[in-house]
Motif scaffolding. Structure first.
Motif, short mmCIF file in Angstrom:
data_model
loop_
_atom_site.label_atom_id
_atom_site.label_comp_id
_atom_site.label_asym_id
_atom_site.label_seq_id
_atom_site.Cartn_x
_atom_site.Cartn_y
_atom_site.Cartn_z
N SER A 92 0.86 -1.15 -0.10
CA SER A 92 0.09 0.03 0.00
C SER A 92 0.89 1.18 -0.04
O SER A 92 1.95 1.06 0.37
CB SER A 92 -0.88 0.10 1.23
OG SER A 92 -1.35 1.29 1.42
N PRO A 95 1.11 2.60 4.11
CA PRO A 95 0.78 1.32 5.25
C PRO A 95 1.00 1.90 6.65
O PRO A 95 1.76 3.00 6.88
CB PRO A 95 1.99 0.52 4.96
CG PRO A 95 3.05 1.39 4.35
CD PRO A 95 2.39 2.36 3.59
N SER A 169 -3.58 -5.47 0.81
CA SER A 169 -2.14 -5.26 1.36
C SER A 169 -1.90 -5.00 2.75
O SER A 169 -1.24 -4.28 3.37
CB SER A 169 -1.47 -3.79 0.54
OG SER A 169 -1.51 -4.06 -0.76
N GLU A 170 -2.41 -5.87 3.45
CA GLU A 170 -2.71 -5.83 5.08
C GLU A 170 -2.34 -7.24 5.50
O GLU A 170 -2.29 -8.19 4.78
CB GLU A 170 -4.07 -5.52 5.52
CG GLU A 170 -4.51 -4.27 5.28
CD GLU A 170 -5.92 -3.82 5.59
OE1 GLU A 170 -6.07 -2.55 5.94
OE2 GLU A 170 -6.56 -4.82 5.91
N TRP A 172 -0.66 -9.70 9.36
CA TRP A 172 -0.08 -9.55 10.70
C TRP A 172 0.73 -10.74 10.90
O TRP A 172 0.85 -11.81 10.00
CB TRP A 172 -1.10 -9.46 11.66
CG TRP A 172 -2.19 -11.03 11.66
CD1 TRP A 172 -3.34 -10.64 11.04
CD2 TRP A 172 -1.96 -12.37 12.03
NE1 TRP A 172 -4.11 -12.13 10.94
CE2 TRP A 172 -3.12 -12.90 11.55
CE3 TRP A 172 -0.92 -12.72 12.74
CZ2 TRP A 172 -3.16 -14.22 11.94
CZ3 TRP A 172 -1.01 -13.97 12.96
CH2 TRP A 172 -2.41 -14.95 12.64
N ARG A 221 1.65 -5.95 13.18
CA ARG A 221 0.53 -5.86 12.28
C ARG A 221 0.51 -4.61 10.99
O ARG A 221 1.22 -3.57 11.47
CB ARG A 221 -0.74 -5.59 13.03
CG ARG A 221 -2.09 -5.47 11.92
CD ARG A 221 -3.35 -5.10 12.68
NE ARG A 221 -3.74 -6.12 13.80
CZ ARG A 221 -4.44 -7.23 13.54
NH1 ARG A 221 -4.72 -7.52 12.21
NH2 ARG A 221 -4.63 -7.83 14.55
N THR A 223 -1.45 -2.39 8.51
CA THR A 223 -2.74 -1.75 7.90
C THR A 223 -2.62 -0.81 6.88
O THR A 223 -1.48 -0.05 6.99
CB THR A 223 -4.08 -1.61 8.96
OG1 THR A 223 -3.07 -0.64 9.70
CG2 THR A 223 -3.98 -2.96 9.99
N VAL A 224 -3.67 -0.48 6.16
CA VAL A 224 -3.59 0.82 5.23
C VAL A 224 -4.36 1.73 5.97
O VAL A 224 -5.47 1.73 6.54
CB VAL A 224 -4.39 0.26 4.00
CG1 VAL A 224 -4.37 1.53 3.22
CG2 VAL A 224 -3.96 -1.14 3.36
#
Length: 224
Positions: A92, A95, A169-170, A172, A221, A223-224
Motif C-alpha cells: 500500500s 501502510p 495489502s494488509e 499480521w 500488524r 494496515t492501510v
C-alpha cells in the motif's frame, strides 16, 4: 435478481474448488449467506447455488463482485494462487505498522492453525510447517520420532504464524520463542489427543507430542 450460471470462465484461471473457497472465506469473515449476497449484489439463492455446486462456473463479473464482497481476490477464490507464495501484490502507499500486545498475539494464535517451527539441526537452522493446537497456553503438535521437528525437544525454538490479505495489502505476524519439550507422560499425551483440533495434515504415524512454552510472544500488524 437471480443470476444464472455462466459458461464463460475468467480467461486463464485454473478450475479450483470455488464452492468451498467461497464458503470458507465467508465463514472467516463471519458473514451470513444473506449478508454476502447483499454485498455482492446477487440473490441469496444464487450464492447458495455457487456454494453447493462445485461445478458452478460463474462469469467474470460475478467473481469480481464476490471477491469484493469477501475482501479477497478472484485469483484466491478460484484457487489460482495455491502454487504461489503469499505477498505477490503491491504494498500500500500508506501502510501503518503497529506492534501487537501479548494479548492480541495470543488471540491471533487462535486455538489451532498452521505455523512454522524454526529449529537448529546439525545441518543448520531449519524451518518446518506444522499444524498446531494451543492447549493450556502451550503450542502443541505431533510429529514422528527422528523427524526434523522432533529435534526441537530440549532446545529453545521459534514458532511463527502469520496472515496476509493480498486484496488490501494488509497482514499480521506473531512470533513465539521458548523451550520445546517432548511429552513422555502417557496421561498427558492422552489428554492432548482428546483436546487437539485435528490429526497432522502430513498423515502417517506421528506419535510424538511436542509442546512449546511461549516465554516470549511478540507480533506486528500492517494496515492501510
Amino acid at each position: 435478481m437471480t443470476e444464472p450460471a455462466s459458461s464463460h470462465a475468467v480467461e486463464g484461471r485454473p478450475m479450483g474448488d470455488l464452492a468451498r473457497r467461497i464458503t470458507q472465506r465467508r465463514t472467516e469473515l463471519g458473514l451470513t449467506r444473506q449478508e454476502t449476497a447483499t454485498r455482492a449484489g446477487m440473490a441469496p439463492a444464487y450464492l447458495q447455488y455457487l456454494e453447493e455446486r462445485p461445478a458452478a462456473d460463474p462469469g467474470a463479473g460475478t467473481l469480481l463482485r464476490l471477491a469484493g464482497a469477501l475482501k479477497t481476490t478472484v485469483r484466491h477464490l478460484t484457487g489460482g494462487d495455491t502454487e504461489l507464495p503469499p505477498g505477490l501484490g503491491r504494498a500500500s502507499r500508506t501502510p501503518r505498522f503497529t506492534e501487537l500486545t501479548e494479548a492480541e498475539c495470543r488471540s491471533l494464535l487462535s486455538p489451532h492453525g498452521v505455523g512454522r517451527l524454526a529449529v537448529s539441526t546439525a545441518a543448520g537452522p531449519v524451518v518446518m510447517p506444522v499444524n498446531y493446537s494451543v492447549v493450556d497456553g502451550e503450542i502443541v503438535f505431533r510429529t514422528a520420532p527422528g523427524s526434523t521437528p522432533a529435534q526441537a525437544a530440549g532446545h529453545q525454538v521459534a514458532f511463527e504464524v502469520d496472515r496476509i490479505d493480498e486484496a488490501f495489502s494488509e497482514g499480521w505476524s506473531v512470533l513465539v520463542r521458548g523451550p520445546a519439550r517432548a511429552v513422555t507422560d502417557q496421561d498427558e499425551a492422552a489428554r492432548l489427543e482428546e483436546q487437539v483440533f485435528s490429526t497432522p495434515w502430513a498423515g502417517g504415524r506421528r506419535e510424538l507430542w511436542l509442546c512449546v512454552e511461549p516465554v516470549g510472544v511478540t507480533g506486528r500488524r500492517i494496515t492501510v
